[in-house]
Design an enzyme around this catalytic site. Structure first.
Site, PDB file in Angstrom:
ATOM      1  N   GLU A 300       1.204  -1.361   0.165  1.00  0.00           N
ATOM      2  CA  GLU A 300      -0.107   0.035   0.290  1.00  0.00           C
ATOM      3  C   GLU A 300       0.802   0.991  -0.049  1.00  0.00           C
ATOM      4  O   GLU A 300       1.594   1.196   1.360  1.00  0.00           O
ATOM      5  CB  GLU A 300      -0.942  -0.270   0.686  1.00  0.00           C
ATOM      6  CG  GLU A 300      -1.652  -0.874   1.697  1.00  0.00           C
ATOM      7  CD  GLU A 300      -2.860  -1.520   0.214  1.00  0.00           C
ATOM      8  OE1 GLU A 300      -3.218  -0.726   0.440  1.00  0.00           O
ATOM      9  OE2 GLU A 300      -2.979  -2.743  -0.211  1.00  0.00           O
ATOM     10  N   CYS A 334      -1.120   9.010   3.478  1.00  0.00           N
ATOM     11  CA  CYS A 334      -0.888   8.629   2.221  1.00  0.00           C
ATOM     12  C   CYS A 334      -2.328   9.140   1.779  1.00  0.00           C
ATOM     13  O   CYS A 334      -2.546   9.510   1.008  1.00  0.00           O
ATOM     14  CB  CYS A 334      -1.541   6.757   2.221  1.00  0.00           C
ATOM     15  SG  CYS A 334      -2.470   6.217   3.613  1.00  0.00           S
TER      16      CYS A 334
HETATM   17  P1  NAD Z   1       8.794   5.028   4.048  1.00  0.00           P
HETATM   18  O1  NAD Z   1       8.712   4.169   2.111  1.00  0.00           O
HETATM   19  O2  NAD Z   1      10.198   6.213   3.467  1.00  0.00           O
HETATM   20  O3  NAD Z   1       9.626   3.733   4.868  1.00  0.00           O
HETATM   21  C1  NAD Z   1       8.806   2.121   4.327  1.00  0.00           C
HETATM   22  C2  NAD Z   1       9.522   1.665   5.447  1.00  0.00           C
HETATM   23  O4  NAD Z   1      10.159   1.011   4.165  1.00  0.00           O
HETATM   24  C3  NAD Z   1       9.632   1.925   6.749  1.00  0.00           C
HETATM   25  O5  NAD Z   1      10.055   0.756   7.017  1.00  0.00           O
HETATM   26  C4  NAD Z   1      11.529   2.380   5.644  1.00  0.00           C
HETATM   27  O6  NAD Z   1      12.437   2.069   6.664  1.00  0.00           O
HETATM   28  C5  NAD Z   1      11.390   1.239   5.072  1.00  0.00           C
HETATM   29  N1  NAD Z   1      12.430   1.714   3.832  1.00  0.00           N
HETATM   30  C6  NAD Z   1      12.752   2.331   3.631  1.00  0.00           C
HETATM   31  N2  NAD Z   1      13.698   2.394   2.696  1.00  0.00           N
HETATM   32  C7  NAD Z   1      14.072   1.729   2.184  1.00  0.00           C
HETATM   33  C8  NAD Z   1      14.965   0.836   1.265  1.00  0.00           C
HETATM   34  N3  NAD Z   1      15.693   1.518  -0.062  1.00  0.00           N
HETATM   35  N4  NAD Z   1      14.433  -0.222   1.095  1.00  0.00           N
HETATM   36  C9  NAD Z   1      13.381  -1.027   2.155  1.00  0.00           C
HETATM   37  N5  NAD Z   1      12.853  -0.407   3.076  1.00  0.00           N
HETATM   38  C10 NAD Z   1      13.001   0.406   2.908  1.00  0.00           C
HETATM   39  O7  NAD Z   1       7.279   5.108   3.848  1.00  0.00           O
HETATM   40  P2  NAD Z   1       8.017   6.427   4.654  1.00  0.00           P
HETATM   41  O8  NAD Z   1       8.312   7.718   4.509  1.00  0.00           O
HETATM   42  O9  NAD Z   1       7.308   5.531   6.020  1.00  0.00           O
HETATM   43  O10 NAD Z   1       5.976   6.339   4.518  1.00  0.00           O
HETATM   44  C11 NAD Z   1       5.041   7.551   4.260  1.00  0.00           C
HETATM   45  C12 NAD Z   1       4.850   6.905   2.813  1.00  0.00           C
HETATM   46  O11 NAD Z   1       4.268   5.616   3.360  1.00  0.00           O
HETATM   47  C13 NAD Z   1       3.411   7.671   1.336  1.00  0.00           C
HETATM   48  O12 NAD Z   1       4.246   7.713   0.628  1.00  0.00           O
HETATM   49  C14 NAD Z   1       2.190   7.281   2.147  1.00  0.00           C
HETATM   50  O13 NAD Z   1       1.872   7.951   1.081  1.00  0.00           O
HETATM   51  C15 NAD Z   1       2.493   5.954   1.994  1.00  0.00           C
HETATM   52  N6  NAD Z   1       1.627   5.461   2.836  1.00  0.00           N
HETATM   53  C16 NAD Z   1       0.431   4.460   2.129  1.00  0.00           C
HETATM   54  C17 NAD Z   1      -0.390   3.910   3.151  1.00  0.00           C
HETATM   55  C18 NAD Z   1      -2.091   3.673   2.317  1.00  0.00           C
HETATM   56  O14 NAD Z   1      -2.444   2.485   2.356  1.00  0.00           O
HETATM   57  N7  NAD Z   1      -2.011   3.426   1.031  1.00  0.00           N
HETATM   58  C19 NAD Z   1      -0.227   4.135   4.239  1.00  0.00           C
HETATM   59  C20 NAD Z   1       0.300   5.642   4.718  1.00  0.00           C
HETATM   60  C21 NAD Z   1       1.168   5.956   4.398  1.00  0.00           C
END
Ligand code: NAD
Length: 549
Positions: A300, A334
């Site tokens: 998501e 999000c």
């Molecule tokens: P992010 O993608 O930076 O991080 C998500 C997770 O992935 C974290 O645990 C992070 O440490 C890890 N991560 C970061 N870089 C990585 C990499 N290169 N390889 C593997 N893992 C990695 O996201 P965020 O800043 O924590 O959250 C915000 C994002 O999440 C926004 O884009 C938002 O729209 C999305 N979001 C979507 C929903 C939905 O239901 N669609 C809900 C909540 C948040």
């Protein structure tokens, strides 16, 4: 209660009927506000060690990184242990060892852990979950309450109910046969990577995979590790056996590299940005020849959610939807509204009130009751928003109409900001900034159908959308034209705020696999069905009747 693969019941078990956790108000001076206030002070005054926990044991001696409060970045709230590669391998091995017994434990015994956890979330740990979410992620009283207390409890209770239905759903059996379904956990381990912005999502992703019979390596976001650690302790106190959910902090890249290279990876449960999910998909694709089974990929991801108003829209409802939709939790949802399409006739009526409202929104320390927006999560987010505001300001097509200010001395504060643009395909209408930044495109009233086409075809996302109109035909036209544009649509309401058990949330296009986390559909992704046919009257001749005697 015995734990492990022990059959100890005669009879059919039903999941308890779930309910949505009532939301507390936290009116200033109320008992609940005073209690939470004490917990806020306690959390702010301590520096907690946040451990990696593998097989129920805290890993010692790892380097740490600091956890700071976004609205008061001088305050160090915790020291987060950072995993080494060997920790990730140990966590995977621990999950694989625990899998044998956990996947064979009767489902009602598994679910009882999470039902107990829901009670701990809404009771004993409610204040600590809310306080760590407020101090660590800069959520206001209300935003923390609807997330870390209510939504987390809702996820746990509703998912247990739906899980029980999935396990109880059995095929028909006709003459001489008995058919049954065995909903097995996946063959391998599940990697759960969770985002910073919802404590509830952080708890839900490892929990849903585990309730369906899987064992998990969970990497919470480093930006919300303080509240995730409370969730971990809740699961532990609720009775999750060692090795079922292994919590590993550190580099998401390194952890997912090791997990994706392991032939026992059975599933990835991810919520976060589109860029990271695509990288993860690539990693899995690169290893596809090596896996024992095809890993389930559930992601998501991001959004660029539109509010589209028809000339018949109620101006006050639209104003409220814009302000709440775009600026609650600093736009770090999000589902936040970040682009709006307003007809010229309505714009004349709402422009000045919108500016007035936005300029007056209180920004600051979330432990103050009057605050509406806290700080954005960290320096990187602050910089991203500061840059976006500067870029938009430099464009002739954009006019700054409210906000535009940032301040970083104490915390990472970005004031709620509204641009008006003449260019509906500008970067402000297509990129996700994940902050309090809203861009408005004003259209001629007669262009309603053209603007719907524009909303649908702008950008790559497909998460949520709002339609504001009182004209029934206009609502139908918008729902029709935006059919593929969003997985969640609110009519005369903000595009954020789906409630578990009432509206299932998720989106398509670049916004994810649309598996509707917080619904029975999502749970189904974490089981691999086995169907058994027992012939009670086996044939004894190979000849069919049509062949004659
Ligand atoms: P992010 O993608 O930076 O991080 C998500 C997770 O992935 C974290 O645990 C992070 O440490 C890890 N991560 C970061 N870089 C990585 C990499 N290169 N390889 C593997 N893992 C990695 O996201 P965020 O800043 O924590 O959250 C915000 C994002 O999440 C926004 O884009 C938002 O729209 C999305 N979001 C979507 C929903 C939905 O239901 N669609 C809900 C909540 C948040």
């Amino acid at each position: 209660m015995p734990f492990g693969p022990v059959q100890h019941l005669a009879g059919t078990v039903r999941g308890p009927k779930p309910h949505n956790e009532p939301v507390r108000d936290y009116q200033p001076g109320s008992t609940e506000a005073l209690e939470l206030g004490k917990e806020l002070t306690r959390v702010a005054g301590q520096t907690r060690d946040i451990p990696i926990v593998i097989n129920g044991v805290e890993v010692q001696g790892r380097p740490t990184s600091e956890i700071r409060s976004p609205h008061n970045h001088a305050n160090v709230l915790g020291n987060l242990a950072v995993a080494e590669q060997s920790d990730v391998r140990s966590a995977i091995d621990a999950a694989m060892v625990a899998r044998h017994d956990w996947s064979r434990t009767p489902w009602w015994d598994r679910l009882s852990v999470f039902l107990r956890a829901a009670e701990l979330v809404s009771g004993k740990y409610r204040d600590e979950l809310n306080a760590t979410t407020m101090q660590g992620q800069s959520k206001t009283f209300h935003q923390a309450e609807i997330d870390s207390a209510c939504e987390l409890a809702d996820y746990l209770r509703f998912n247990c109910f739906w899980a029980a239905e999935i396990f109880s759903d059995q095929p028909a059996s006709i003459g001489g046969e008995w058919n049954y379904a065995d909903q097995r956990g996946l063959e391998g381990f599940v990697l759960a990577l969770t985002p910073f912005n919802f404590t509830a999502i952080a708890g839900n992703l490892p929990a849903t995979a585990a309730m369906m019979g899987n064992t998990v390596v969970w990497k919470p976001s480093e930006k919300s590790a303080l509240s995730s650690d409370v969730v971990r302790r809740v699961f532990e106190e609720a009775g999750i056996p060692p090795g079922v959910i292994n919590t590993v902090h550190g580099s998401g890249r390194m952890i997912s590299d090791i997990a994706a290279a392991d032939d026992r990876l059975a599933g990835l449960s991810f919520t976060g940005s589109t860029t990271v999910f695509r990288q993860l998909w690539h990693k899995v694709a690169d290893n596809i020849d090596h896996y024992r089974s095809y890993p389930r990929l559930v992601g998501e991801t991001g959004g660029k959610n539109a509010v589209v108003a028809h000339p018949s829209a109620d101006p006050s409802a639209l104003l409220t939807g814009l302000v709440r939709g775009a600026f609650e939790y600093q736009g770090q949802k999000c589902s936040a509204a970040s682009r709006a399409y307003i007809p010229r006739s309505l714009w004349h009526a709402i422009k000045e009130p919108l500016i007035e409202l936005v300029e007056a929104l209180p920004v600051g320390d979330v432990t103050e009751h009057e605050t509406f927006l806290g700080a954005v999560i960290d320096q990187e987010a602050y910089q991203r928003l500061d840059d976006a505001i500067k870029r938009a300001n430099a464009l002739d097509s954009h006019t700054l109409i409210a906000g535009g200010r940032t301040a970083s001395e104490e915390g990472w504060f970005v004031h709620p900001t509204v641009f008006q643009t003449e260019d509906p395909r500008a970067f402000t209408m297509t990129e996700e900034f994940f902050g309090p930044l809203l861009t408005v495109f004003v259209y001629d009233d007669s262009d309603w159908n053209t603007v719907l086409e524009l909303v649908d075809s702008t950008g790559f996302y497909g998460l949520s959308a709002s339609i504001y109109a009182t004209d029934r035909t206009a609502i139908a036209e918008a729902l029709g034209q935006l059919r593929d544009a969003a997985g969640y649509v609110a009519v005369n309401d903000k595009p954020a705020g789906a409630v578990i058990g009432q509206q299932a949330f998720g989106g398509g296009r670049a916004s994810g696999t649309n598996d509707k986390v917080g619904s029975p559909l999502a749970l189904q992704r974490w089981v691999s069905g086995r169907f058994i046919k027992e012939n009670l009257n086996p044939a004894t001749s190979w000849r069919y009747p049509y062949m004659g005697s």
